[in-house]
Design an enzyme around this catalytic site. Structure first.
Site, PDB file in Angstrom:
ATOM      1  CG  HIS A  95      -1.829   1.175   1.331  1.00  0.00           C
ATOM      2  ND1 HIS A  95      -3.207   1.095   1.195  1.00  0.00           N
ATOM      3  CD2 HIS A  95      -1.573   2.492   1.576  1.00  0.00           C
ATOM      4  CE1 HIS A  95      -3.737   2.306   1.335  1.00  0.00           C
ATOM      5  NE2 HIS A  95      -2.760   3.173   1.566  1.00  0.00           N
ATOM      6  CD  GLU A  96       1.798   3.265   3.588  1.00  0.00           C
ATOM      7  OE1 GLU A  96       0.741   2.924   4.167  1.00  0.00           O
ATOM      8  OE2 GLU A  96       1.931   4.386   3.083  1.00  0.00           O
ATOM      9  CG  HIS A 152       0.392   6.186  -0.718  1.00  0.00           C
ATOM     10  ND1 HIS A 152      -0.651   6.908  -1.255  1.00  0.00           N
ATOM     11  CD2 HIS A 152      -0.112   5.568   0.377  1.00  0.00           C
ATOM     12  CE1 HIS A 152      -1.742   6.724  -0.530  1.00  0.00           C
ATOM     13  NE2 HIS A 152      -1.443   5.913   0.466  1.00  0.00           N
TER      14      HIS A 152
HETATM   15  O1  LIG Z   1      -3.029   5.842   3.982  1.00  0.00           O
HETATM   16  C1  LIG Z   1      -2.073   5.143   4.326  1.00  0.00           C
HETATM   17  O2  LIG Z   1      -1.141   4.899   3.583  1.00  0.00           O
HETATM   18  C2  LIG Z   1      -2.120   4.498   5.661  1.00  0.00           C
HETATM   19  C3  LIG Z   1      -3.055   3.365   5.658  1.00  0.00           C
HETATM   20  C4  LIG Z   1      -2.261   2.152   5.277  1.00  0.00           C
HETATM   21  C5  LIG Z   1      -3.005   0.895   4.960  1.00  0.00           C
HETATM   22  C6  LIG Z   1      -4.363   0.869   4.709  1.00  0.00           C
HETATM   23  C7  LIG Z   1      -4.991  -0.344   4.413  1.00  0.00           C
HETATM   24  C8  LIG Z   1      -4.260  -1.506   4.329  1.00  0.00           C
HETATM   25  C9  LIG Z   1      -2.908  -1.460   4.571  1.00  0.00           C
HETATM   26  C10 LIG Z   1      -2.293  -0.266   4.869  1.00  0.00           C
HETATM   27  C11 LIG Z   1      -3.698   3.399   7.021  1.00  0.00           C
HETATM   28  O3  LIG Z   1      -3.022   2.567   7.878  1.00  0.00           O
HETATM   29  S1  LIG Z   1      -5.381   3.175   6.902  1.00  0.00           S
HETATM   30  C12 LIG Z   1      -5.953   2.912   8.439  1.00  0.00           C
HETATM   31  C13 LIG Z   1      -5.693   1.552   8.962  1.00  0.00           C
HETATM   32  C14 LIG Z   1      -5.322   1.446  10.257  1.00  0.00           C
HETATM   33  C15 LIG Z   1      -5.090   0.201  10.788  1.00  0.00           C
HETATM   34  C16 LIG Z   1      -5.249  -0.934   9.999  1.00  0.00           C
HETATM   35  C17 LIG Z   1      -5.621  -0.817   8.678  1.00  0.00           C
HETATM   36  C18 LIG Z   1      -5.847   0.446   8.149  1.00  0.00           C
HETATM   37 NI    NI Z   2      -2.842   5.242   1.842  1.00  0.00          NI
END
Ligand SMILES: O=C(O)C[C@@H](Cc1ccccc1)[C@H](O)SCc1ccccc1
Ligand code: NI
Length: 187
Positions: A157-158, A161
């Site tokens: 996911h990161e 980005h």
């Molecule tokens: O926006 C981001 O990159 C942070 C996301 C990362 C993420 C989302 C979904 C699946 C994997 C990674 C945030 O962590 S979204 C909020 C969140 C918090 C705890 C668990 C899952 C998602």
């Molecule tokens: Ni994200």
């Protein structure tokens, strides 16, 4: 200190740009940025600080989400093993790169969210179940790690980005829940 006000939201073109590699060893500025990104994640997972600072919970953050188009990500994935209470993966990655990935796929049962997306987007985000990632740490040391399941999903996911990809780009608009005659299809 990073708060939600520092996080840009969908529509900002920086989220769609391919971010630039950073010099290795990272500059003092990039080290400071990485440390602040990691601290944001820790704060966001601390009920008291999250409440006080109005933070959404996060397990990962990428520099483009701060309107900084650099290939820097932070991940702080809490441990799910009571025997090992410290985080299962907590680090800042400079110039991370997926070297290889499994054919096997995985997704979060509840779909994904994003700190840069202020809306629910239903659907399975299908990703590689296992990845091998190379990156540099704050000292400029090279690392190569194999990740699986949740940690692999977070890092993908990161890394998306820093390549200008949003999680919903992976959702099949015609069949977001991978249903066939109302039944979840597991290939
Ligand atoms: O926006 C981001 O990159 C942070 C996301 C990362 C993420 C989302 C979904 C699946 C994997 C990674 C945030 O962590 S979204 C909020 C969140 C918090 C705890 C668990 C899952 C998602
Ligand atoms: Ni994200």
């Amino acid at each position: 200190m990073i708060t939600m006000d520092d996080i840009i939201r969908e529509g900002n073109p920086t989220l769609r740009a391919v971010a630039k590699e950073v010099p290795i060893p990272p500059t003092a500025e990039d080290v400071e940025l990485g440390n602040e990104m990691l601290q944001f994640l820790k704060n966001s997972q601390d009920p008291v600080k999250a409440e006080e600072l109005h933070l959404r919970g996060g397990v990962g953050l990428a520099a483009p989400q701060l309107d900084i188009s650099k290939r820097i990500i932070a991940v702080h994935v809490p441990s799910t093993d009571p025997e090992k209470p410290e985080s299962s993966l907590s680090t800042v990655m400079y110039n991370p790169k997926v070297l290889s990935h499994s054919v096997q796929e995985a997704c979060l049962g509840e779909g994904e969210g994003c700190l840069s997306v202020d809306r629910e987007v239903p659907g399975y985000v299908v990703r590689a179940a296992r990845i091998t990632v190379s990156y540099f740490d704050a000292e400029g040391e090279a690392h190569k790690v194999r990740l699986k399941n949740y940690e692999a999903i977070v890092v993908q996911h990161e890394i998306d980005h820093i390549n200008g990809i949003m999680f919903y780009d992976h959702i099949n608009d015609q069949n977001p829940l991978h249903l066939k005659d109302g039944v979840l299809v597991i290939d």
